[in-house]
Enzyme design. Structure first.
Site, PDB file in Angstrom:
ATOM      1  N   HIS A 131     -50.444  -8.933   6.849  1.00 31.26           N
ATOM      2  CA  HIS A 131     -50.183 -10.354   7.099  1.00 31.26           C
ATOM      3  C   HIS A 131     -48.866 -10.513   7.830  1.00 31.26           C
ATOM      4  O   HIS A 131     -47.990  -9.660   7.753  1.00 31.26           O
ATOM      5  CB  HIS A 131     -50.148 -11.149   5.791  1.00 31.26           C
ATOM      6  CG  HIS A 131     -49.217 -10.599   4.767  1.00 31.26           C
ATOM      7  ND1 HIS A 131     -49.540  -9.521   3.988  1.00 31.26           N
ATOM      8  CD2 HIS A 131     -47.958 -10.954   4.408  1.00 31.26           C
ATOM      9  CE1 HIS A 131     -48.534  -9.238   3.169  1.00 31.26           C
ATOM     10  NE2 HIS A 131     -47.546 -10.092   3.425  1.00 31.26           N
ATOM     11  N   ASN A 178     -44.086  -7.553   6.751  1.00 32.99           N
ATOM     12  CA  ASN A 178     -43.638  -6.476   5.868  1.00 32.99           C
ATOM     13  C   ASN A 178     -44.715  -5.405   5.810  1.00 32.99           C
ATOM     14  O   ASN A 178     -45.867  -5.694   5.467  1.00 32.99           O
ATOM     15  CB  ASN A 178     -43.359  -7.023   4.468  1.00 32.99           C
ATOM     16  CG  ASN A 178     -42.159  -7.942   4.446  1.00 32.99           C
ATOM     17  OD1 ASN A 178     -41.153  -7.653   5.083  1.00 32.99           O
ATOM     18  ND2 ASN A 178     -42.262  -9.056   3.741  1.00 32.99           N
ATOM     19  N   ASP A 224     -47.691 -20.278   2.346  1.00 33.46           N
ATOM     20  CA  ASP A 224     -47.249 -19.346   1.305  1.00 33.46           C
ATOM     21  C   ASP A 224     -47.084 -20.109  -0.005  1.00 33.46           C
ATOM     22  O   ASP A 224     -46.597 -21.244  -0.032  1.00 33.46           O
ATOM     23  CB  ASP A 224     -45.923 -18.696   1.716  1.00 33.46           C
ATOM     24  CG  ASP A 224     -45.612 -17.463   0.888  1.00 33.46           C
ATOM     25  OD1 ASP A 224     -45.666 -16.356   1.433  1.00 33.46           O
ATOM     26  OD2 ASP A 224     -45.322 -17.611  -0.327  1.00 33.46           O
ATOM     27  N   ILE A 225     -47.488 -19.492  -1.113  1.00 35.32           N
ATOM     28  CA  ILE A 225     -47.448 -20.155  -2.415  1.00 35.32           C
ATOM     29  C   ILE A 225     -46.003 -20.350  -2.890  1.00 35.32           C
ATOM     30  O   ILE A 225     -45.732 -21.231  -3.716  1.00 35.32           O
ATOM     31  CB  ILE A 225     -48.266 -19.336  -3.445  1.00 35.32           C
ATOM     32  CG1 ILE A 225     -48.714 -20.200  -4.601  1.00 35.32           C
ATOM     33  CG2 ILE A 225     -47.496 -18.125  -3.946  1.00 35.32           C
ATOM     34  CD1 ILE A 225     -49.768 -19.541  -5.488  1.00 35.32           C
ATOM     35  N   GLU A 281     -45.737  -6.729  -0.591  1.00 36.13           N
ATOM     36  CA  GLU A 281     -46.231  -7.057  -1.934  1.00 36.13           C
ATOM     37  C   GLU A 281     -47.753  -7.094  -1.961  1.00 36.13           C
ATOM     38  O   GLU A 281     -48.385  -6.551  -2.867  1.00 36.13           O
ATOM     39  CB  GLU A 281     -45.654  -8.428  -2.321  1.00 36.13           C
ATOM     40  CG  GLU A 281     -46.052  -8.970  -3.652  1.00 36.13           C
ATOM     41  CD  GLU A 281     -45.643 -10.441  -3.786  1.00 36.13           C
ATOM     42  OE1 GLU A 281     -46.420 -11.195  -4.389  1.00 36.13           O
ATOM     43  OE2 GLU A 281     -44.580 -10.827  -3.269  1.00 36.13           O
ATOM     44  N   VAL A 282     -48.335  -7.748  -0.974  1.00 36.86           N
ATOM     45  CA  VAL A 282     -49.795  -7.877  -0.921  1.00 36.86           C
ATOM     46  C   VAL A 282     -50.318  -6.892   0.126  1.00 36.86           C
ATOM     47  O   VAL A 282     -49.931  -6.949   1.299  1.00 36.86           O
ATOM     48  CB  VAL A 282     -50.224  -9.316  -0.572  1.00 36.86           C
ATOM     49  CG1 VAL A 282     -51.747  -9.404  -0.509  1.00 36.86           C
ATOM     50  CG2 VAL A 282     -49.663 -10.294  -1.590  1.00 36.86           C
ATOM     51  N   HIS A 328     -45.744 -13.393   8.281  1.00 36.42           N
ATOM     52  CA  HIS A 328     -45.125 -14.639   7.820  1.00 36.42           C
ATOM     53  C   HIS A 328     -44.630 -15.410   9.042  1.00 36.42           C
ATOM     54  O   HIS A 328     -44.007 -14.815   9.933  1.00 36.42           O
ATOM     55  CB  HIS A 328     -43.903 -14.363   6.940  1.00 36.42           C
ATOM     56  CG  HIS A 328     -44.175 -13.591   5.689  1.00 36.42           C
ATOM     57  ND1 HIS A 328     -44.075 -14.153   4.439  1.00 36.42           N
ATOM     58  CD2 HIS A 328     -44.521 -12.295   5.494  1.00 36.42           C
ATOM     59  CE1 HIS A 328     -44.338 -13.225   3.517  1.00 36.42           C
ATOM     60  NE2 HIS A 328     -44.613 -12.095   4.132  1.00 36.42           N
TER      61      HIS A 328
END
Ligand code: 5GP
Length: 120
Positions: A104, A91, A33-34, A99-100, A106
Site C-alpha cells: 500500500h 513502507n 486510514d483508520i 504493519e499490514v 500512504h
C-alpha cells in the site's frame, strides 16, 4: 514472504471489513486510514495479492501496475491535495515497520509537511 489472504486489507477488498472509500478503479482501492496522521491520510492498495512493491512488480501485469499508479494520482486529485501538494509513502518490510502485509501507499496532505524525509 508468503501473502496472507486474511490480512486486514485483503478482508477490506473482499468487503468483509468496512472502509471509507475515496476512489476505486479496476486495479486499486483507496480509502481513509483508520488512524489518520494528517488532515488527509489515505491508503491506496492494489487489488492483487502483493506483499511489497518488489512482490507486485515481480508478479503484476503492466496494466495492473499502471492502474495502481494512476489510482494514487487520481485519489490525490479527488482528495483536493493536488494543487498544494502531498507526500506518498510506502513502507516495505521490517526496517520500514510495514504493519499490514498487503502492499500500500500512504497519501499525506492537507497541511504543510515537515521538511525532513524521516524521523528516527
Ligand atoms: P503500514 O505501517 O503498514 O505502512 O501502515 C498500515 C496503515 O494501515 C496504518 O496507518 C494503519 O492506521 C492502517 N490501518 C490498519 N488497520 C486498518 C483498518 O482496518 N482500516 C483502515 N482504514 N486502516 C487501517
Amino acid at each position: 514472504m508468503a501473502y496472507d489472504p486474511n490480512n486486514i486489507f485483503a478482508r477490506i477488498l473482499r468487503g468483509e471489513l468496512p472502509c471509507q472509500k475515496v476512489y476505486e478503479n479496476d486495479h486499486a482501492l483507496a480509502f481513509n486510514d483508520i488512524n489518520p496522521l494528517m488532515p488527509v491520510h489515505i491508503l491506496v492498495i492494489p487489488k492483487g495479492p502483493y506483499v511489497t512493491l518488489a512482490d507486485m512488480t515481480a508478479k503484476a501485469t503492466a496494466e495492473e501496475i499502471a492502474g495502481f499508479l494512476a489510482a494514487v494520482a487520481e485519489t490525490a486529485r479527488l482528495a483536493g491535495v493536488e494543487d498544494e501538494g502531498y507526500r506518498i509513502v510506502g513502507n516495505n518490510g521490517r526496517h520500514a515497520n510495514q504493519e499490514v502485509l498487503h502492499f500500500h501507499v500512504h497519501i499525506f496532505g492537507g497541511r504543510q509537511i515537515g521538511g525532513r524525509m524521516i524521523k528516527s
